[in-house]
Design a protein around this motif. Structure first.
Motif, PDB file in Angstrom:
ATOM      1  N   ILE A   1      -3.068  11.588   4.749  1.00  0.00           N
ATOM      2  CA  ILE A   1      -2.412  10.717   3.768  1.00  0.00           C
ATOM      3  C   ILE A   1      -3.339  10.534   2.573  1.00  0.00           C
ATOM      4  O   ILE A   1      -4.517  10.229   2.736  1.00  0.00           O
ATOM      5  CB  ILE A   1      -2.091   9.322   4.357  1.00  0.00           C
ATOM      6  N   ARG A   2      -2.803  10.697   1.375  1.00  0.00           N
ATOM      7  CA  ARG A   2      -3.549  10.355   0.158  1.00  0.00           C
ATOM      8  C   ARG A   2      -3.012   9.004  -0.302  1.00  0.00           C
ATOM      9  O   ARG A   2      -1.898   8.879  -0.796  1.00  0.00           O
ATOM     10  CB  ARG A   2      -3.364  11.389  -0.949  1.00  0.00           C
ATOM     11  N   TRP A   3      -3.835   7.971  -0.090  1.00  0.00           N
ATOM     12  CA  TRP A   3      -3.439   6.621  -0.477  1.00  0.00           C
ATOM     13  C   TRP A   3      -3.574   6.460  -1.979  1.00  0.00           C
ATOM     14  O   TRP A   3      -4.499   6.984  -2.592  1.00  0.00           O
ATOM     15  CB  TRP A   3      -4.285   5.572   0.248  1.00  0.00           C
ATOM     16  N   LYS A   4      -2.654   5.735  -2.566  1.00  0.00           N
ATOM     17  CA  LYS A   4      -2.668   5.464  -4.009  1.00  0.00           C
ATOM     18  C   LYS A   4      -4.005   4.832  -4.397  1.00  0.00           C
ATOM     19  O   LYS A   4      -4.553   4.020  -3.663  1.00  0.00           O
ATOM     20  CB  LYS A   4      -1.519   4.518  -4.361  1.00  0.00           C
ATOM     21  N   ASP A   5      -4.507   5.209  -5.541  1.00  0.00           N
ATOM     22  CA  ASP A   5      -5.769   4.718  -6.105  1.00  0.00           C
ATOM     23  C   ASP A   5      -6.991   5.314  -5.414  1.00  0.00           C
ATOM     24  O   ASP A   5      -8.104   4.877  -5.664  1.00  0.00           O
ATOM     25  CB  ASP A   5      -5.862   3.183  -6.074  1.00  0.00           C
ATOM     26  N   PHE A   6      -6.793   6.284  -4.535  1.00  0.00           N
ATOM     27  CA  PHE A   6      -7.917   6.968  -3.909  1.00  0.00           C
ATOM     28  C   PHE A   6      -7.836   8.447  -4.266  1.00  0.00           C
ATOM     29  O   PHE A   6      -6.760   9.044  -4.229  1.00  0.00           O
ATOM     30  CB  PHE A   6      -7.909   6.789  -2.382  1.00  0.00           C
ATOM     31  N   GLU A   7      -8.962   9.010  -4.597  1.00  0.00           N
ATOM     32  CA  GLU A   7      -9.004  10.390  -5.042  1.00  0.00           C
ATOM     33  C   GLU A   7      -8.752  11.373  -3.898  1.00  0.00           C
ATOM     34  O   GLU A   7      -8.009  12.331  -4.043  1.00  0.00           O
ATOM     35  CB  GLU A   7     -10.384  10.668  -5.668  1.00  0.00           C
TER      36      GLU A   7
ATOM     37  N   GLN B   1       0.865  -1.171   0.000  1.00  0.00           N
ATOM     38  CA  GLN B   1       0.000   0.000   0.000  1.00  0.00           C
ATOM     39  C   GLN B   1       0.905   1.226   0.000  1.00  0.00           C
ATOM     40  O   GLN B   1       1.824   1.337   0.809  1.00  0.00           O
ATOM     41  CB  GLN B   1      -0.909   0.014   1.228  1.00  0.00           C
ATOM     42  N   GLU B   2       0.639   2.121  -0.944  1.00  0.00           N
ATOM     43  CA  GLU B   2       1.450   3.321  -1.061  1.00  0.00           C
ATOM     44  C   GLU B   2       0.597   4.548  -0.843  1.00  0.00           C
ATOM     45  O   GLU B   2      -0.587   4.563  -1.185  1.00  0.00           O
ATOM     46  CB  GLU B   2       2.090   3.395  -2.450  1.00  0.00           C
ATOM     47  N   GLY B   3       1.214   5.551  -0.280  1.00  0.00           N
ATOM     48  CA  GLY B   3       0.509   6.798  -0.054  1.00  0.00           C
ATOM     49  C   GLY B   3       1.472   7.956   0.048  1.00  0.00           C
ATOM     50  O   GLY B   3       2.674   7.782   0.239  1.00  0.00           O
ATOM     51  N   GLU B   4       0.917   9.139  -0.071  1.00  0.00           N
ATOM     52  CA  GLU B   4       1.685  10.368   0.059  1.00  0.00           C
ATOM     53  C   GLU B   4       1.228  11.068   1.335  1.00  0.00           C
ATOM     54  O   GLU B   4       0.034  11.333   1.506  1.00  0.00           O
ATOM     55  CB  GLU B   4       1.432  11.263  -1.152  1.00  0.00           C
ATOM     56  N   ILE B   5       2.166  11.341   2.223  1.00  0.00           N
ATOM     57  CA  ILE B   5       1.829  12.069   3.433  1.00  0.00           C
ATOM     58  C   ILE B   5       1.728  13.541   3.052  1.00  0.00           C
ATOM     59  O   ILE B   5       2.716  14.168   2.655  1.00  0.00           O
ATOM     60  CB  ILE B   5       2.862  11.841   4.551  1.00  0.00           C
ATOM     61  N   ILE B   6       0.522  14.059   3.133  1.00  0.00           N
ATOM     62  CA  ILE B   6       0.264  15.449   2.760  1.00  0.00           C
ATOM     63  C   ILE B   6       0.701  16.378   3.890  1.00  0.00           C
ATOM     64  O   ILE B   6       1.334  17.402   3.655  1.00  0.00           O
ATOM     65  CB  ILE B   6      -1.246  15.674   2.453  1.00  0.00           C
ATOM     66  N   SER B   7       0.349  15.998   5.120  1.00  0.00           N
ATOM     67  CA  SER B   7       0.745  16.815   6.271  1.00  0.00           C
ATOM     68  C   SER B   7       0.737  15.963   7.533  1.00  0.00           C
ATOM     69  O   SER B   7       0.013  14.975   7.622  1.00  0.00           O
ATOM     70  CB  SER B   7      -0.192  18.011   6.439  1.00  0.00           C
ATOM     71  N   VAL B   8       1.561  16.374   8.482  1.00  0.00           N
ATOM     72  CA  VAL B   8       1.579  15.732   9.793  1.00  0.00           C
ATOM     73  C   VAL B   8       1.862  16.819  10.820  1.00  0.00           C
ATOM     74  O   VAL B   8       2.705  17.677  10.622  1.00  0.00           O
ATOM     75  CB  VAL B   8       2.613  14.578   9.880  1.00  0.00           C
ATOM     76  N   SER B   9       1.095  16.801  11.886  1.00  0.00           N
ATOM     77  CA  SER B   9       1.298  17.742  12.984  1.00  0.00           C
ATOM     78  C   SER B   9       1.215  16.969  14.291  1.00  0.00           C
ATOM     79  O   SER B   9       1.110  15.741  14.295  1.00  0.00           O
ATOM     80  CB  SER B   9       0.252  18.857  12.946  1.00  0.00           C
ATOM     81  N   LYS B  10       1.229  17.698  15.386  1.00  0.00           N
ATOM     82  CA  LYS B  10       1.194  17.078  16.708  1.00  0.00           C
ATOM     83  C   LYS B  10      -0.022  16.168  16.888  1.00  0.00           C
ATOM     84  O   LYS B  10       0.051  15.145  17.545  1.00  0.00           O
ATOM     85  CB  LYS B  10       1.210  18.177  17.763  1.00  0.00           C
ATOM     86  N   ASP B  11      -1.157  16.529  16.274  1.00  0.00           N
ATOM     87  CA  ASP B  11      -2.383  15.754  16.505  1.00  0.00           C
ATOM     88  C   ASP B  11      -3.159  15.382  15.247  1.00  0.00           C
ATOM     89  O   ASP B  11      -4.264  14.864  15.340  1.00  0.00           O
ATOM     90  CB  ASP B  11      -3.297  16.498  17.475  1.00  0.00           C
ATOM     91  N   SER B  12      -2.591  15.618  14.065  1.00  0.00           N
ATOM     92  CA  SER B  12      -3.303  15.232  12.839  1.00  0.00           C
ATOM     93  C   SER B  12      -2.331  14.738  11.766  1.00  0.00           C
ATOM     94  O   SER B  12      -1.166  15.125  11.733  1.00  0.00           O
ATOM     95  CB  SER B  12      -4.145  16.386  12.296  1.00  0.00           C
ATOM     96  N   LEU B  13      -2.860  13.879  10.924  1.00  0.00           N
ATOM     97  CA  LEU B  13      -2.092  13.281   9.831  1.00  0.00           C
ATOM     98  C   LEU B  13      -3.009  13.178   8.624  1.00  0.00           C
ATOM     99  O   LEU B  13      -4.166  12.769   8.745  1.00  0.00           O
ATOM    100  CB  LEU B  13      -1.608  11.875  10.239  1.00  0.00           C
TER     101      LEU B  13
END
Length: 171
Positions: free
Chosen positions: A155-161, A141-153
């Motif tokens: 991720i746009r997973w591959k094959d998902f809009e 499973q591949e994804g792109e981490i769009i943002s990460v902070s102290k309390d939120s993450l």
């Protein structure tokens, strides 16, 4: 002679009942075989839980080792991390629903662990830049981490809009 008609009627009734019973048992047996065929597919086990979208299966596991068309993938012995992301924020337990019964996954320096997984949920992963690649037992499973902070993450997973939004699991 008077009892022969009664005996014949009883015999015919018995024969009719046993034929119906046999047909019901055959239908039941067929349904069980069909059910086994459904649950004993390559989408059983790990894919059933982790890959609900039925993406391509890449590696042979206990559940699909009888499929010679599927070759093993190379899985790293341990997780590989080469990123400028703040990993002290990233390494945590995450959930899409903080009111749900359990978290979705945990990321540590050593593994990506799926919560409520069938068996050992610890999977090696690669984090190169903001590209996350998780090596499940049956697929990647591949994804792109769009943002990460102290309390939120995010991720746009591959094959998902759309990107998935996660929050830290309330401990």
């Amino acid at each position: 002679m008077k009892y022969i008609n009664t005996i014949i009627a009883c015999f015919i009734t018995f024969l009719s009942i046993s034929c119906n019973y046999k047909q019901k048992e055959e239908k039941k047996g067929k349904a069980v075989k069909e059910k086994k065929a459904i649950t004993d597919t390559i989408n059983h086990g790990y894919n059933e839980l982790a890959d609900q979208s039925n993406r391509a299966t890449f590696t042979i596991s206990d559940y699909n080792s009888d499929n010679p068309e599927i070759e093993n993938i190379e899985r790293p012995e341990k997780s590989i991390i080469n990123t400028k992301l703040n990993t002290s924020n990233l390494f945590a337990i995450w959930t899409a629903d903080p009111n749900g019964p359990h978290a979705d996954f945990e990321i540590t320096k050593d593994f990506f662990s799926v919560t409520d997984y069938d068996g050992n949920g610890d999977m090696p992963f690669e984090l190169i830049g903001n590209h996350l690649k998780v090596y499940y037992n049956d697929f990647i499973q591949e994804g792109e981490i769009i943002s990460v902070s102290k309390d939120s993450l995010k991720i746009r997973w591959k094959d998902f809009e759309n990107a998935n939004n996660y929050v830290k699991w309330p401990e």
